[in-house]
Design a protein around this motif. Structure first.
Motif, PDB file in Angstrom:
ATOM      1  N   LEU A 103      53.517 -18.633 143.154  1.00 27.28           N
ATOM      2  CA  LEU A 103      52.650 -19.316 142.193  1.00 27.28           C
ATOM      3  C   LEU A 103      53.481 -20.225 141.281  1.00 27.28           C
ATOM      4  CD1 LEU A 103      50.208 -16.435 141.194  1.00 27.28           C
ATOM      5  CD2 LEU A 103      49.785 -18.349 142.740  1.00 27.28           C
ATOM      6  N   PRO A 104      52.922 -21.365 140.883  1.00 28.25           N
ATOM      7  CA  PRO A 104      53.688 -22.331 140.065  1.00 28.25           C
ATOM      8  C   PRO A 104      53.806 -21.875 138.617  1.00 28.25           C
ATOM      9  CG  PRO A 104      51.453 -23.115 140.389  1.00 28.25           C
ATOM     10  CD  PRO A 104      51.577 -21.867 141.218  1.00 28.25           C
ATOM     11  N   ASP A 105      54.853 -22.359 137.934  1.00 28.71           N
ATOM     12  CA  ASP A 105      54.973 -22.155 136.495  1.00 28.71           C
ATOM     13  C   ASP A 105      53.829 -22.893 135.799  1.00 28.71           C
ATOM     14  OD1 ASP A 105      57.264 -20.833 137.126  1.00 28.71           O
ATOM     15  OD2 ASP A 105      58.645 -22.340 136.290  1.00 28.71           O
ATOM     16  N   LEU A 106      53.535 -22.463 134.591  1.00 31.79           N
ATOM     17  CA  LEU A 106      52.517 -23.145 133.791  1.00 31.79           C
ATOM     18  C   LEU A 106      53.227 -24.012 132.758  1.00 31.79           C
ATOM     19  CD1 LEU A 106      49.568 -23.613 133.050  1.00 31.79           C
ATOM     20  CD2 LEU A 106      49.685 -21.588 131.577  1.00 31.79           C
ATOM     21  N   ALA A 107      53.094 -25.311 132.898  1.00 34.47           N
ATOM     22  CA  ALA A 107      53.799 -26.243 132.011  1.00 34.47           C
ATOM     23  C   ALA A 107      53.187 -26.214 130.614  1.00 34.47           C
ATOM     24  CB  ALA A 107      53.730 -27.650 132.583  1.00 34.47           C
ATOM     25  N   PRO A 108      54.010 -26.389 129.580  1.00 38.21           N
ATOM     26  CA  PRO A 108      53.486 -26.473 128.205  1.00 38.21           C
ATOM     27  C   PRO A 108      52.592 -27.696 128.043  1.00 38.21           C
ATOM     28  CG  PRO A 108      55.858 -26.086 128.203  1.00 38.21           C
ATOM     29  CD  PRO A 108      55.481 -26.430 129.617  1.00 38.21           C
ATOM     30  N   SER A 109      51.686 -27.608 127.087  1.00 38.17           N
ATOM     31  CA  SER A 109      50.829 -28.737 126.724  1.00 38.17           C
ATOM     32  C   SER A 109      51.190 -29.117 125.291  1.00 38.17           C
ATOM     33  CB  SER A 109      49.349 -28.334 126.822  1.00 38.17           C
ATOM     34  OG  SER A 109      48.514 -29.392 126.440  1.00 38.17           O
ATOM     35  N   LEU A 110      51.996 -30.172 125.156  1.00 38.46           N
ATOM     36  CA  LEU A 110      52.618 -30.485 123.862  1.00 38.46           C
ATOM     37  C   LEU A 110      52.403 -31.945 123.471  1.00 38.46           C
ATOM     38  CD1 LEU A 110      56.038 -28.693 124.475  1.00 38.46           C
ATOM     39  CD2 LEU A 110      54.039 -27.768 123.262  1.00 38.46           C
ATOM     40  N   GLY A 124      49.626 -15.425 133.122  1.00 37.71           N
ATOM     41  CA  GLY A 124      49.123 -14.459 134.084  1.00 37.71           C
ATOM     42  C   GLY A 124      48.777 -15.150 135.389  1.00 37.71           C
ATOM     43  N   VAL A 125      48.318 -14.368 136.343  1.00 38.70           N
ATOM     44  CA  VAL A 125      48.011 -14.905 137.669  1.00 38.70           C
ATOM     45  C   VAL A 125      46.930 -15.980 137.594  1.00 38.70           C
ATOM     46  CG1 VAL A 125      47.029 -14.312 139.919  1.00 38.70           C
ATOM     47  CG2 VAL A 125      48.744 -12.828 138.894  1.00 38.70           C
ATOM     48  N   GLN A 126      45.831 -15.697 136.879  1.00 36.00           N
ATOM     49  CA  GLN A 126      44.724 -16.655 136.826  1.00 36.00           C
ATOM     50  C   GLN A 126      45.141 -17.946 136.144  1.00 36.00           C
ATOM     51  OE1 GLN A 126      41.785 -15.604 138.393  1.00 36.00           O
ATOM     52  NE2 GLN A 126      41.471 -17.819 138.377  1.00 36.00           N
ATOM     53  N   SER A 127      45.930 -17.826 135.087  1.00 38.77           N
ATOM     54  CA  SER A 127      46.402 -19.032 134.391  1.00 38.77           C
ATOM     55  C   SER A 127      47.289 -19.880 135.292  1.00 38.77           C
ATOM     56  CB  SER A 127      47.175 -18.642 133.126  1.00 38.77           C
ATOM     57  OG  SER A 127      46.316 -18.088 132.164  1.00 38.77           O
ATOM     58  N   SER A 128      48.118 -19.219 136.102  1.00 46.08           N
ATOM     59  CA  SER A 128      48.993 -19.945 137.021  1.00 46.08           C
ATOM     60  C   SER A 128      48.182 -20.636 138.113  1.00 46.08           C
ATOM     61  CB  SER A 128      50.009 -18.983 137.645  1.00 46.08           C
ATOM     62  OG  SER A 128      50.811 -19.659 138.585  1.00 46.08           O
ATOM     63  N   ILE A 129      47.179 -19.952 138.630  1.00 41.75           N
ATOM     64  CA  ILE A 129      46.341 -20.530 139.688  1.00 41.75           C
ATOM     65  C   ILE A 129      45.546 -21.720 139.150  1.00 41.75           C
ATOM     66  CG2 ILE A 129      44.335 -20.096 141.171  1.00 41.75           C
ATOM     67  CD1 ILE A 129      45.344 -17.212 141.473  1.00 41.75           C
ATOM     68  N   ASP A 130      44.918 -21.535 137.973  1.00 40.55           N
ATOM     69  CA  ASP A 130      44.072 -22.585 137.399  1.00 40.55           C
ATOM     70  C   ASP A 130      44.873 -23.662 136.675  1.00 40.55           C
ATOM     71  OD1 ASP A 130      42.030 -21.026 138.315  1.00 40.55           O
ATOM     72  OD2 ASP A 130      41.379 -20.317 136.348  1.00 40.55           O
ATOM     73  N   GLN A 131      46.140 -23.348 136.313  1.00 43.97           N
ATOM     74  CA  GLN A 131      46.983 -24.249 135.521  1.00 43.97           C
ATOM     75  C   GLN A 131      46.354 -24.556 134.160  1.00 43.97           C
ATOM     76  OE1 GLN A 131      50.388 -25.784 136.319  1.00 43.97           O
ATOM     77  NE2 GLN A 131      50.086 -23.723 137.152  1.00 43.97           N
ATOM     78  N   HIS A 132      45.856 -23.481 133.539  1.00 42.89           N
ATOM     79  CA  HIS A 132      45.327 -23.550 132.179  1.00 42.89           C
ATOM     80  C   HIS A 132      45.742 -22.289 131.429  1.00 42.89           C
ATOM     81  CE1 HIS A 132      42.966 -27.179 132.715  1.00 42.89           C
ATOM     82  NE2 HIS A 132      42.391 -26.670 133.798  1.00 42.89           N
ATOM     83  N   HIS A 133      45.918 -22.409 130.129  1.00 37.20           N
ATOM     84  CA  HIS A 133      46.393 -21.295 129.313  1.00 37.20           C
ATOM     85  C   HIS A 133      45.268 -20.306 128.992  1.00 37.20           C
ATOM     86  CE1 HIS A 133      49.515 -24.370 128.712  1.00 37.20           C
ATOM     87  NE2 HIS A 133      50.326 -23.354 128.490  1.00 37.20           N
ATOM     88  N   PHE A 134      45.609 -19.027 129.041  1.00 34.54           N
ATOM     89  CA  PHE A 134      44.679 -17.943 128.721  1.00 34.54           C
ATOM     90  C   PHE A 134      43.392 -18.064 129.550  1.00 34.54           C
ATOM     91  CE2 PHE A 134      47.134 -19.056 124.890  1.00 34.54           C
ATOM     92  CZ  PHE A 134      47.837 -17.867 124.702  1.00 34.54           C
ATOM     93  N   ALA A 135      43.559 -18.224 130.863  1.00 35.80           N
ATOM     94  CA  ALA A 135      42.429 -18.606 131.727  1.00 35.80           C
ATOM     95  C   ALA A 135      41.608 -17.429 132.238  1.00 35.80           C
ATOM     96  CB  ALA A 135      42.946 -19.419 132.919  1.00 35.80           C
TER      97      ALA A 135
END
Length: 323
Positions: A103-110, A124-135
């Motif tokens: 699974l890919p890293d989740l890049a910061p949104s800055l 978490g897994v869902q955040s990595s899959i969706d590429q959104h924080h606290f998903a």
């Protein structure tokens, strides 16, 4: 079903023998043994022989001969018990099977000049899959975000600072009316709200991160805070602050550990412990000449329990009021 009927028939037959030979309806109680031997013994023997023949003739059907519909009905009822378990547990079982190394890293949104920067532990897994924080749907982050009215407060601050009563963004009214979700995290940088994590790598559970990996990411995190000039840094989870404190206590060659006597939720500030105060002051000096407010909030993960939602919301509302 055949075996059950045969057993019922045998039981009724035995009862009839006993009632017929051992009980006299005209005299209270049972006949004497001698009376039975004198008058009823031949008949009793005959009836018992018939009962023996009835038992010998029984054949309980094996599972192979049992009605297929009966088996199917049993299997359905067994399956229904499994499906009645909670969705969270089923989701956890599904997550356990995922290989997070793929699974890919989740890049910061800055962005620059952030009003609020949220920092999670790691995706978490869902955040990595969706590429959104606290998903993940069980995460309380976005519910707290909406109910604390953080976006409304930040928009007011921006409008007041710019002396402009209107922010030109067609989606803003929709966000204010419907509330934000994980899908809006990258859009929120337009309103000076950013997101990052202590570690950007996805794991199923936070305790899968090695200590060295966490410590090696602290300097990156400090740099992000410096470059974004974040006014309010909100750590979602006590473990993040514990890692930061341990990292700097080692760097300063100080022995110190957070505990219930020196730690409290909310804004980080000085207390009665001089050693703790020294470490805090050192951390704040990293951001000089800026001095952002640092908040430590309970984790919003659906896997973490112990603090009621109302108490979490109160911490958020206090932070919003201080912006």
């Amino acid at each position: 079903m055949t075996c059950r009927n045969n057993l019922r028939q045998a039981a009724l037959s035995l009862c009839n023998i006993i009632l017929h030979h051992f009980y006299n309806p005209y005299v209270p109680g049972f006949k004497s043994v001698s009376a039975i031997i004198r008058s009823d013994l031949p008949q009793i023997m005959s009836d018992l022989q018939g009962f023996k023949s009835l038992l010998e003739g029984f054949k309980c059907e094996s599972p192979e001969n049992t009605d297929k519909a009966e088996i199917a009905r049993y299997k359905v009822s067994k399956k229904s018990k499994t499906t009645s378990k909670s969705p969270i547990k089923k989701e956890n079982r599904r997550v356990e099977k995922i290989n997070t190394t793929n699974l890919p890293d989740l890049a910061p949104s800055l962005a620059s000049n952030l009003i609020v920067l949220f920092i999670g532990y790691n995706p978490g897994v869902q955040s990595s899959i969706d590429q959104h924080h606290f998903a993940h749907h069980s995460n309380l982050f976005w519910k707290l975000f909406r109910q604390s009215k953080l976006l409304e407060k930040v928009v007011d601050v921006i409008q007041e600072k710019n002396k402009d009563p209107h922010i030109e963004n067609p989606n803003l009214e929709k966000l204010l009316e419907n509330g934000c979700t994980a899908e809006n995290d990258n859009e929120l940088v337009n309103y000076k709200i950013g997101f990052s994590d202590l570690v950007l790598r996805c794991t199923r559970k936070a305790d899968e991160l090695a200590s060295d990996e966490k410590y090696n990411n602290i300097k990156r995190l400090i740099t992000e805070i410096q470059e974004t000039e974040a006014q309010n840094v909100v750590l979602i989870g006590k473990g993040i602050w514990e890692t930061i404190i341990k990292y700097y206590s080692v760097e300063m060659n100080i022995k110190f550990k957070l505990d219930k006597d020196n730690f409290h939720w909310g804004e980080v500030g000085g207390g009665n412990n001089s050693t703790y105060n020294k470490i805090i002051n050192y951390i704040y000096s990293e951001f000089s000449p800026l001095k952002p407010k640092i908040y430590v909030f309970p984790s919003t993960s659906g896997l973490v329990f112990g603090i009621p939602f109302a108490e979490k919301l109160q911490l958020w509302e206090t932070m919003v009021n201080n912006i």
